[in-house]
Design an enzyme around this catalytic site. Sequence first.
Site, PDB file in Angstrom:
ATOM      1  N   ASP A 141       0.829  -1.225   0.000  1.00 12.75           N
ATOM      2  CA  ASP A 141       0.000   0.000   0.000  1.00 12.75           C
ATOM      3  C   ASP A 141       0.852   1.259   0.000  1.00 12.75           C
ATOM      4  O   ASP A 141       0.570   2.204  -0.739  1.00 12.75           O
ATOM      5  CB  ASP A 141      -1.059   0.005   1.124  1.00 12.75           C
ATOM      6  CG  ASP A 141      -0.514  -0.009   2.535  1.00 12.75           C
ATOM      7  OD1 ASP A 141       0.694  -0.262   2.727  1.00 12.75           O
ATOM      8  OD2 ASP A 141      -1.313   0.232   3.477  1.00 12.75           O
TER       9      ASP A 141
ATOM     10  N   ASP B 229      -5.429  -0.329   5.926  1.00 13.39           N
ATOM     11  CA  ASP B 229      -6.202  -0.717   7.112  1.00 13.39           C
ATOM     12  C   ASP B 229      -7.444   0.157   7.266  1.00 13.39           C
ATOM     13  O   ASP B 229      -8.555  -0.330   7.483  1.00 13.39           O
ATOM     14  CB  ASP B 229      -5.347  -0.580   8.385  1.00 13.39           C
ATOM     15  CG  ASP B 229      -4.089  -1.416   8.315  1.00 13.39           C
ATOM     16  OD1 ASP B 229      -3.979  -2.232   7.383  1.00 13.39           O
ATOM     17  OD2 ASP B 229      -3.228  -1.242   9.185  1.00 13.39           O
TER      18      ASP B 229
HETATM   19  C1  GLA Z   1       0.201  -2.133   8.525  1.00 10.24           C
HETATM   20  C2  GLA Z   1      -0.069  -0.757   7.936  1.00 10.24           C
HETATM   21  C3  GLA Z   1      -0.688  -0.886   6.539  1.00 10.24           C
HETATM   22  C4  GLA Z   1       0.132  -1.820   5.652  1.00 10.24           C
HETATM   23  C5  GLA Z   1       0.430  -3.127   6.391  1.00 10.24           C
HETATM   24  C6  GLA Z   1       1.344  -4.010   5.606  1.00 10.24           C
HETATM   25  O1  GLA Z   1      -0.983  -2.810   8.779  1.00 10.24           O
HETATM   26  O2  GLA Z   1      -0.923  -0.019   8.756  1.00 10.24           O
HETATM   27  O3  GLA Z   1      -0.807   0.397   5.949  1.00 10.24           O
HETATM   28  O4  GLA Z   1       1.303  -1.199   5.226  1.00 10.24           O
HETATM   29  O5  GLA Z   1       1.015  -2.887   7.658  1.00 10.24           O
HETATM   30  O6  GLA Z   1       0.724  -4.443   4.442  1.00 10.24           O
END
Ligand code: GLA
Length: 393
Positions: free
Chosen positions: A36, A178
């Site tokens: 992301d 997320d």
């Molecule tokens: C965490 C971060 C997300 C993403 C994941 C890995 O959850 O909050 O933005 O980068 O790690 O995919």
Amino acid sequence: MLDEMRESFGKIFGSETNAEPFFSPGRVNLIGEHTDHEGGYVFPCAIDFGIYALAQKNSSGKLRLHSMNFDGDYGSPFEISYDSIREKLTGSRTWVNYPLGVASTLLKHGHEFAHGLDILYCGNLPDGAGLSSSAALEVLTVRIFSDLLGFNIDGVKAALYSQEAENDFVGVRCGIMDQFAVSMGKKSSAILLNCSTLEYSYAPLELGSHCIIITNSNVPHSLAGSEYNLRRQQCEQALDDIRKVKDVSCLCDLSVNELDEVAYAVKDPVNLRRAVHAVSENARAIRASEALKAGNLAMFGRLMNASHVSLRDNYAVTVPELDILARLAWEFPGVAGSRMTGGGFGGCTVSIIENDRAEEFIDMAGREYERLTGRKASFYRTGITNGAGRIIQ
Ligand code: GLA
């Protein structure tokens, strides 16, 4: 849950006459990990574990917050006036930084807080397990402010404000996955999200004879720790080097072959491995969503396994406990695929398992994990649910 919360709400805030119930799910990412923040694709879904809230306006003009998970069933709430929210708190009650970050972000964007609010939170989402308890708390709080104070914030905006709160107030440079997943989740569907354009589509999660099992290693992960930000920095350095020889806007704009052709430009071999992960994982996320659409669960599972291997060997965000859980799943008949999920450094794996063998798997993996690590794992069989909002009763 809500009945107990009503009782506590009355004791903590004095009255609960008009308190409105809200819920935010957590999320599990099926594939597309650490893509992301590099402008790539992710494929998460909202799960039916999450955080509940009861909220109502108060006449003090202040924001009063209490979490039954962190502060107990009774006691005095945390209290602050909106105009004194400046920077994150250290010491105790640091969970309030998430709602405070949201309030500070909304203030920055010109929303006017005409009323005080009392908010009580209580969740069944394990904290620090990589299932997005932070994003759930943030998006839930945006929903409460928006609904009770009339801000009219839509789901995508709620995700963006929440991410901004986490980046600028809490200080974790997380991507959008997320917050987007917990805000925009849809029942029985995963979300294929392009994190550079925010274009998204829902893919029905038709797992047929299989189910999703989340296994918590119970090794607490800490994203706020410097490792997450360090991975991002390493990717940025790789991108800077690549830009000297090729015009590209983000790492995930590159195909695996294109990265091969410019790999020589990346000076630090560690940075190159980080880039190899991001680019190959992006390709896997796209292929996996297509495999699912075509009903090819075996291929979907193999891509999940490959994702774990790359997170272990190229991105270096697994821990031995997660590698053990993944291996136990890979070697168990009836498992289509298994990988670590979320930021890493502890937290959970996600596995797709035949319904009929799920109990047997849980017995075996629980026993073997404890024998090999001395820790107990927890298992969650989850449904896939809608994004955060008011609970209509
Ligand atoms: C965490 C971060 C997300 C993403 C994941 C890995 O959850 O909050 O933005 O980068 O790690 O995919």
